[in-house]
Design a protein around this motif. Structure first.
Motif, PDB file in Angstrom:
ATOM      1  N   CYS A 163       0.831  -1.208   0.000  1.00  0.00           N
ATOM      2  CA  CYS A 163       0.000   0.000   0.000  1.00  0.00           C
ATOM      3  C   CYS A 163       0.865   1.259   0.000  1.00  0.00           C
ATOM      4  CB  CYS A 163      -0.931   0.000   1.214  1.00  0.00           C
ATOM      5  SG  CYS A 163      -2.181  -1.290   1.175  1.00  0.00           S
ATOM      6  N   LEU A 164       1.942   1.242   0.784  1.00  0.00           N
ATOM      7  CA  LEU A 164       2.847   2.384   0.814  1.00  0.00           C
ATOM      8  C   LEU A 164       3.514   2.570  -0.539  1.00  0.00           C
ATOM      9  CD1 LEU A 164       4.289   4.636   2.347  1.00  0.00           C
ATOM     10  CD2 LEU A 164       5.989   2.941   3.080  1.00  0.00           C
ATOM     11  N   MET A 165       3.970   1.470  -1.148  1.00  0.00           N
ATOM     12  CA  MET A 165       4.626   1.559  -2.447  1.00  0.00           C
ATOM     13  C   MET A 165       3.654   2.051  -3.522  1.00  0.00           C
ATOM     14  SD  MET A 165       7.805   0.779  -2.021  1.00  0.00           S
ATOM     15  CE  MET A 165       7.606   1.702  -0.491  1.00  0.00           C
ATOM     16  N   ALA A 166       2.397   1.570  -3.454  1.00  0.00           N
ATOM     17  CA  ALA A 166       1.395   2.016  -4.426  1.00  0.00           C
ATOM     18  C   ALA A 166       1.106   3.506  -4.267  1.00  0.00           C
ATOM     19  CB  ALA A 166       0.106   1.210  -4.257  1.00  0.00           C
ATOM     20  N   THR A 167       1.089   3.977  -3.019  1.00  0.00           N
ATOM     21  CA  THR A 167       0.841   5.398  -2.775  1.00  0.00           C
ATOM     22  C   THR A 167       1.986   6.246  -3.310  1.00  0.00           C
ATOM     23  OG1 THR A 167      -0.426   4.857  -0.788  1.00  0.00           O
ATOM     24  CG2 THR A 167       0.326   7.126  -1.019  1.00  0.00           C
ATOM     25  N   LEU A 168       3.222   5.846  -3.045  1.00  0.00           N
ATOM     26  CA  LEU A 168       4.372   6.587  -3.542  1.00  0.00           C
ATOM     27  C   LEU A 168       4.397   6.603  -5.072  1.00  0.00           C
ATOM     28  CD1 LEU A 168       7.141   5.342  -1.065  1.00  0.00           C
ATOM     29  CD2 LEU A 168       5.994   7.568  -1.079  1.00  0.00           C
ATOM     30  N   ALA A 169       4.108   5.438  -5.679  1.00  0.00           N
ATOM     31  CA  ALA A 169       4.048   5.377  -7.141  1.00  0.00           C
ATOM     32  C   ALA A 169       2.917   6.255  -7.661  1.00  0.00           C
ATOM     33  CB  ALA A 169       3.858   3.924  -7.599  1.00  0.00           C
ATOM     34  N   GLY A 170       1.790   6.266  -6.947  1.00  0.00           N
ATOM     35  CA  GLY A 170       0.658   7.080  -7.363  1.00  0.00           C
ATOM     36  C   GLY A 170       0.952   8.569  -7.279  1.00  0.00           C
ATOM     37  N   VAL A 171       1.685   8.982  -6.236  1.00  0.00           N
ATOM     38  CA  VAL A 171       2.056  10.390  -6.109  1.00  0.00           C
ATOM     39  C   VAL A 171       2.937  10.810  -7.284  1.00  0.00           C
ATOM     40  CG1 VAL A 171       3.405  12.025  -4.746  1.00  0.00           C
ATOM     41  CG2 VAL A 171       1.810  10.470  -3.613  1.00  0.00           C
ATOM     42  N   LEU A 172       3.915   9.961  -7.628  1.00  0.00           N
ATOM     43  CA  LEU A 172       4.783  10.259  -8.773  1.00  0.00           C
ATOM     44  C   LEU A 172       3.978  10.314 -10.065  1.00  0.00           C
ATOM     45  CD1 LEU A 172       7.894   8.017  -7.930  1.00  0.00           C
ATOM     46  CD2 LEU A 172       7.680  10.500  -7.679  1.00  0.00           C
ATOM     47  N   PHE A 174       0.785  11.081 -10.336  1.00  0.00           N
ATOM     48  CA  PHE A 174      -0.043  12.283 -10.289  1.00  0.00           C
ATOM     49  C   PHE A 174       0.768  13.528 -10.656  1.00  0.00           C
ATOM     50  CE2 PHE A 174      -1.433  15.874  -7.531  1.00  0.00           C
ATOM     51  CZ  PHE A 174      -2.612  16.182  -8.198  1.00  0.00           C
ATOM     52  N   LEU A 175       2.011  13.583 -10.184  1.00  0.00           N
ATOM     53  CA  LEU A 175       2.852  14.750 -10.443  1.00  0.00           C
ATOM     54  C   LEU A 175       3.408  14.763 -11.868  1.00  0.00           C
ATOM     55  CD1 LEU A 175       4.861  14.874  -7.075  1.00  0.00           C
ATOM     56  CD2 LEU A 175       2.966  16.362  -7.774  1.00  0.00           C
ATOM     57  N   SER A 176       3.401  13.613 -12.523  1.00  0.00           N
ATOM     58  CA  SER A 176       3.960  13.522 -13.872  1.00  0.00           C
ATOM     59  C   SER A 176       2.909  13.881 -14.923  1.00  0.00           C
ATOM     60  CB  SER A 176       4.473  12.103 -14.133  1.00  0.00           C
ATOM     61  OG  SER A 176       3.387  11.231 -14.412  1.00  0.00           O
ATOM     62  N   PRO A 177       3.345  14.160 -16.165  1.00  0.00           N
ATOM     63  CA  PRO A 177       2.372  14.438 -17.232  1.00  0.00           C
ATOM     64  C   PRO A 177       1.797  13.169 -17.856  1.00  0.00           C
ATOM     65  CG  PRO A 177       4.604  14.680 -18.069  1.00  0.00           C
ATOM     66  CD  PRO A 177       4.735  14.373 -16.597  1.00  0.00           C
ATOM     67  N   PHE A 178       2.211  12.004 -17.377  1.00  0.00           N
ATOM     68  CA  PHE A 178       1.799  10.742 -17.991  1.00  0.00           C
ATOM     69  C   PHE A 178       0.594  10.149 -17.272  1.00  0.00           C
ATOM     70  CE2 PHE A 178       6.458  11.123 -18.386  1.00  0.00           C
ATOM     71  CZ  PHE A 178       6.553  11.231 -19.769  1.00  0.00           C
ATOM     72  N   ARG A 179      -0.211   9.412 -18.023  1.00  0.00           N
ATOM     73  CA  ARG A 179      -1.336   8.660 -17.472  1.00  0.00           C
ATOM     74  C   ARG A 179      -1.181   7.203 -17.872  1.00  0.00           C
ATOM     75  NH1 ARG A 179      -1.699  12.866 -15.363  1.00  0.00           N
ATOM     76  NH2 ARG A 179      -0.847  11.461 -13.820  1.00  0.00           N
ATOM     77  N   LEU A 180      -1.753   6.321 -17.077  1.00  0.00           N
ATOM     78  CA  LEU A 180      -1.689   4.897 -17.380  1.00  0.00           C
ATOM     79  C   LEU A 180      -2.496   4.588 -18.640  1.00  0.00           C
ATOM     80  CD1 LEU A 180      -2.224   3.402 -13.801  1.00  0.00           C
ATOM     81  CD2 LEU A 180      -0.062   3.525 -15.068  1.00  0.00           C
ATOM     82  N   PRO A 181      -2.074   3.575 -19.404  1.00  0.00           N
ATOM     83  CA  PRO A 181      -2.910   3.136 -20.533  1.00  0.00           C
ATOM     84  C   PRO A 181      -4.303   2.757 -20.038  1.00  0.00           C
ATOM     85  CG  PRO A 181      -0.739   2.110 -20.626  1.00  0.00           C
ATOM     86  CD  PRO A 181      -0.820   2.821 -19.301  1.00  0.00           C
ATOM     87  N   SER A 182      -5.303   2.992 -20.868  1.00  0.00           N
ATOM     88  CA  SER A 182      -6.688   2.779 -20.436  1.00  0.00           C
ATOM     89  C   SER A 182      -6.941   1.351 -19.974  1.00  0.00           C
ATOM     90  CB  SER A 182      -7.648   3.145 -21.572  1.00  0.00           C
ATOM     91  OG  SER A 182      -7.368   2.371 -22.730  1.00  0.00           O
ATOM     92  N   ALA A 183      -6.315   0.364 -20.638  1.00  0.00           N
ATOM     93  CA  ALA A 183      -6.521  -1.033 -20.246  1.00  0.00           C
ATOM     94  C   ALA A 183      -5.956  -1.299 -18.850  1.00  0.00           C
ATOM     95  CB  ALA A 183      -5.868  -1.967 -21.271  1.00  0.00           C
ATOM     96  N   VAL A 184      -4.775  -0.710 -18.573  1.00  0.00           N
ATOM     97  CA  VAL A 184      -4.159  -0.883 -17.251  1.00  0.00           C
ATOM     98  C   VAL A 184      -5.016  -0.199 -16.187  1.00  0.00           C
ATOM     99  CG1 VAL A 184      -2.132  -0.388 -15.833  1.00  0.00           C
ATOM    100  CG2 VAL A 184      -1.855  -1.085 -18.220  1.00  0.00           C
ATOM    101  N   HIS A 185      -5.456   1.009 -16.475  1.00  0.00           N
ATOM    102  CA  HIS A 185      -6.300   1.735 -15.527  1.00  0.00           C
ATOM    103  C   HIS A 185      -7.585   0.959 -15.243  1.00  0.00           C
ATOM    104  CE1 HIS A 185      -7.883   5.370 -13.517  1.00  0.00           C
ATOM    105  NE2 HIS A 185      -9.050   4.951 -13.981  1.00  0.00           N
ATOM    106  N   GLN A 186      -8.220   0.419 -16.286  1.00  0.00           N
ATOM    107  CA  GLN A 186      -9.456  -0.348 -16.100  1.00  0.00           C
ATOM    108  C   GLN A 186      -9.215  -1.596 -15.262  1.00  0.00           C
ATOM    109  OE1 GLN A 186     -12.954   0.278 -17.628  1.00  0.00           O
ATOM    110  NE2 GLN A 186     -12.902  -0.765 -15.658  1.00  0.00           N
ATOM    111  N   ALA A 187      -8.095  -2.282 -15.516  1.00  0.00           N
ATOM    112  CA  ALA A 187      -7.776  -3.482 -14.746  1.00  0.00           C
ATOM    113  C   ALA A 187      -7.580  -3.156 -13.272  1.00  0.00           C
ATOM    114  CB  ALA A 187      -6.521  -4.149 -15.317  1.00  0.00           C
ATOM    115  N   LEU A 188      -6.878  -2.047 -13.005  1.00  0.00           N
ATOM    116  CA  LEU A 188      -6.671  -1.636 -11.614  1.00  0.00           C
ATOM    117  C   LEU A 188      -7.993  -1.266 -10.949  1.00  0.00           C
ATOM    118  CD1 LEU A 188      -3.462   0.569 -12.009  1.00  0.00           C
ATOM    119  CD2 LEU A 188      -3.615  -1.658 -10.867  1.00  0.00           C
TER     120      LEU A 188
END
Length: 301
Positions: A163-172, A174-188
């Motif tokens: 959970c901590l690692m997912a939060t840290l990855a999520g913060v990065l 959020f701060l970046s200009p990139f978004r996850l591919p739609s298939a990856v986002h849907q799976a999550l």
């Protein structure tokens, strides 16, 4: 407001369904161990990461920074109180450490996230994850040390917390200009949607495993539970309102600090030679009380 109460009622119904499931199926302890592992290592990290896959905004970033500051200040105040208690207490060191751990570490994953999602939706999960950064740091460092003064902090356990690692990855993310591919986002999102019902079913089933009369003694189990689910949210609510906080900067901290004793408390207590039976009673009683007190906290908000 009507939709909010409907969501809280739905949470309660799923808890009752879990209790009925346990009475009907007599699920073994392995079920709870597997459910806990699945939530903590897979579905909750997926829900956190999906909630943080959003476009950057200064307003969201500012609210997140305020939440981290509030969390740090709140935990610092609680830790200062615990250290003062240690200096004046005549309790045996092992008993005192157990009580302090039970008071400090909340069931944020299994009770905090479901309520915050019901109140604030997907954005609430984002803010809860940011707030929970501090909670996780405290849980796997200072809180563990309460069981045995002088024991080295288990930084490896902290760094391996999904959970901590997912939060840290999520913060990065959020701060970046990139978004996850739609298939990856849907799976999550799909994996994350399992989290809330599985948490509630697991907590409800635990209630049904033990007669109520066996979890209300000794008296210490009551005041440990009431400190977490009543005293903490009342004090924090008053202080944050005096400081002018509102919205998520008021609601997320109060709900997170109103959560009951963490479900993993009995496991950690047994691992470090503390009273696992008492910890188990505190887990069950505080979670049962939280079913009643958390809606009251939300009403005050």
């Amino acid at each position: 407001m009507q939709e909010l109460y409907a969501s809280l009622a739905a949470l309660l119904l799923v808890l009752l369904l879990g209790a009925g499931m346990q009475r009907r199926l007599s699920l073994p302890e392995q079920f709870y161990e597997g459910a806990n592992a699945l939530v903590i290592r897979v579905t909750l990290p997926a829900m956190i990461l999906a909630s943080m896959d959003k476009d950057f905004s200064l307003e969201t970033a500012a609210a997140s920074a305020r939440l981290v500051g509030i969390a740090a200040a709140a935990f610092a105040a609680v830790i200062a109180g615990l250290e003062l208690w240690r200096r004046v207490s005549r309790l045996p060191a092992r008993t005192l450490g157990l009580y302090q751990y039970l008071i400090l570490v909340g069931n944020t994953a299994f009770m905090g996230y479901p309520v915050i999602r019901a109140v604030y939706g997907g954005d609430g999960v984002f803010y809860a994850s940011v707030f929970n950064l501090v909670h996780n740091l405290v849980t796997f460092s200072y809180a563990i040390s309460l069981f045995a003064r002088g024991r080295k902090i288990r930084w490896r356990s902290l760094l391996s917390n999904a959970c901590l690692m997912a939060t840290l990855a999520g913060v990065l993310l959020f701060l970046s200009p990139f978004r996850l591919p739609s298939a990856v986002h849907q799976a999550l999102e799909w994996a994350g949607e399992i989290t809330i019902p599985l948490c509630l079913l697991s907590v409800g089933a635990r209630f049904a495993r033990q007669p109520l009369r066996t979890i209300v003694r000794p008296a210490a189990v009551w005041w440990v539970s009431l400190v977490r689910v009543v005293l903490f949210p009342l004090v924090l609510l008053s202080v944050l309102r005096l400081c002018g906080c509102g919205g998520v900067t008021l609601g997320v901290p109060c709900i997170m600090f109103a959560t009951p004793v963490a479900l993993t408390a009995a496991t950690f207590a047994g691992q470090y030679g503390a009273d696992g039976d008492f910890a188990g009673k505190a887990v069950l009683l505080s979670n049962l009380l939280a079913v009643l007190t958390l809606p009251v906290v939300v009403w005050f908000l």
